[in-house]
Design an enzyme around this catalytic site. Structure first.
Site, PDB file in Angstrom:
ATOM      1  N   GLU A  45       7.483   5.564  -3.128  1.00 58.37           N
ATOM      2  CA  GLU A  45       8.687   5.768  -2.324  1.00 58.37           C
ATOM      3  C   GLU A  45       8.564   5.274  -0.891  1.00 58.37           C
ATOM      4  O   GLU A  45       9.525   4.786  -0.309  1.00 58.37           O
ATOM      5  CB  GLU A  45       9.077   7.251  -2.314  1.00 58.37           C
ATOM      6  CG  GLU A  45      10.417   7.493  -1.632  1.00 58.37           C
ATOM      7  CD  GLU A  45      10.753   8.966  -1.488  1.00 58.37           C
ATOM      8  OE1 GLU A  45      11.899   9.275  -1.117  1.00 58.37           O
ATOM      9  OE2 GLU A  45       9.876   9.811  -1.727  1.00 58.37           O
ATOM     10  N   GLY A  46       7.386   5.409  -0.307  1.00 61.02           N
ATOM     11  CA  GLY A  46       7.221   5.007   1.086  1.00 61.02           C
ATOM     12  C   GLY A  46       6.173   5.857   1.774  1.00 61.02           C
ATOM     13  O   GLY A  46       5.318   6.458   1.125  1.00 61.02           O
ATOM     14  N   LEU A  69       1.439   9.524   2.405  1.00 58.26           N
ATOM     15  CA  LEU A  69       2.371   9.087   1.377  1.00 58.26           C
ATOM     16  C   LEU A  69       3.606   9.968   1.398  1.00 58.26           C
ATOM     17  O   LEU A  69       3.506  11.183   1.574  1.00 58.26           O
ATOM     18  CB  LEU A  69       1.698   9.172   0.005  1.00 58.26           C
ATOM     19  CG  LEU A  69       2.523   8.707  -1.193  1.00 58.26           C
ATOM     20  CD1 LEU A  69       2.814   7.217  -1.094  1.00 58.26           C
ATOM     21  CD2 LEU A  69       1.768   9.021  -2.484  1.00 58.26           C
ATOM     22  N   LYS A  70       4.775   9.367   1.225  1.00 63.47           N
ATOM     23  CA  LYS A  70       6.008  10.146   1.074  1.00 63.47           C
ATOM     24  C   LYS A  70       6.213  10.410  -0.417  1.00 63.47           C
ATOM     25  O   LYS A  70       6.471   9.491  -1.180  1.00 63.47           O
ATOM     26  CB  LYS A  70       7.220   9.423   1.647  1.00 63.47           C
ATOM     27  CG  LYS A  70       8.456  10.308   1.681  1.00 63.47           C
ATOM     28  CD  LYS A  70       9.640   9.602   2.318  1.00 63.47           C
ATOM     29  CE  LYS A  70      10.789  10.584   2.504  1.00 63.47           C
ATOM     30  NZ  LYS A  70      11.161  11.288   1.266  1.00 63.47           N
ATOM     31  N   PHE A  71       6.068  11.664  -0.794  1.00 60.92           N
ATOM     32  CA  PHE A  71       6.162  12.030  -2.204  1.00 60.92           C
ATOM     33  C   PHE A  71       7.618  12.222  -2.615  1.00 60.92           C
ATOM     34  O   PHE A  71       8.399  12.854  -1.899  1.00 60.92           O
ATOM     35  CB  PHE A  71       5.371  13.312  -2.465  1.00 60.92           C
ATOM     36  CG  PHE A  71       3.893  13.138  -2.312  1.00 60.92           C
ATOM     37  CD1 PHE A  71       3.123  12.678  -3.365  1.00 60.92           C
ATOM     38  CD2 PHE A  71       3.266  13.419  -1.108  1.00 60.92           C
ATOM     39  CE1 PHE A  71       1.754  12.503  -3.226  1.00 60.92           C
ATOM     40  CE2 PHE A  71       1.900  13.249  -0.952  1.00 60.92           C
ATOM     41  CZ  PHE A  71       1.144  12.792  -2.011  1.00 60.92           C
TER      42      PHE A  71
END
Length: 213
Positions: free
Chosen positions: A156-157, A21-23
């Site tokens: 977010e992505g 996960l992009k935090f």
């Protein structure tokens, strides 16, 4: 080690890549060389800003981590605005949390020359998660599925990383790629507001307009 955008901002599946996960937070380098310290990715020390993170520092001496400093919003998702508010003031009631995704040095040993898979194994044994520190969960070979899941949850992505990649300090590498879950729609320019310095937009359907300051 910095990220590059994936080609056409699209995820992909490969057994040679992992997906995390992009935090939505602040890049943080927790370091315990002589004493615990916290640095931004620009090497600015911010140790004094987060006494609670120093008190709960989980790793042994001689260890340097790579992580994201986040604040969870009421919906349980990372809230960048809240993270920045906490960054600017120790009086903020927003609770910071560190999500660790890589390790640069362990007990005095430089591990940047090892593969990401090997570093992840070291990281697994490096510390026990606590109230303020946790480890990033990752999956192998399912970049597309993971990205779709983040889209559905409004996150977010994702970040895709080559499993055999070595850690390149200060470099933007194609071996680490980000895919952002942009929310997109089509609008028409309806006018410009000089007084408020903003654009007036229309969706072209029911006359709803939005003003961007």
């Amino acid at each position: 080690m910095l990220l590059k955008y994936a080609e056409d901002n699209k995820p992909f599946n490969s057994d040679k890549w992992i997906t995390e996960l992009k935090f939505d937070g602040i890049r943080l380098i927790p370091s315990y060389i002589e004493r615990p310290r916290l640095y931004t990715r620009h090497e600015n020390e911010i140790t004094a800003n987060y006494p609670e993170l120093i008190e709960s520092f989980p790793v042994p001496e001689g260890t340097i981590l790579d992580s994201e400093l986040i604040v969870l919003g009421e919906d349980g998702k990372p809230d960048l605005k809240a993270a920045m508010e906490r960054f600017k003031s120790r009086k903020s009631k927003n609770k910071s949390h560190v999500v660790v995704f890589d390790i640069i040095k362990y007990k005095g040993r430089d591990v940047t020359g090892l593969t990401l898979t090997e570093r992840k194994k070291i990281l697994e044994d490096a510390f026990e998660p606590n109230e303020y520190y946790s480890k990033s969960v990752y999956w192998q070979g399912i970049g597309i599925e993971y990205f779709k899941a983040t889209q559905k949850q409004g996150l977010e992505g994702v970040v895709l990383k080559q499993a055999e990649s070595k850690y390149e300090i200060g470099k933007k590498s194609g071996k680490w790629q980000k895919v952002i879950a942009y929310e997109m729609d089509q609008f028409y320019l309806a006018g410009y507001s000089k007084g408020k310095s903003g654009w007036l937009l229309s969706d072209g359907n029911n006359g709803v307009r939005a003003e961007s300051e």
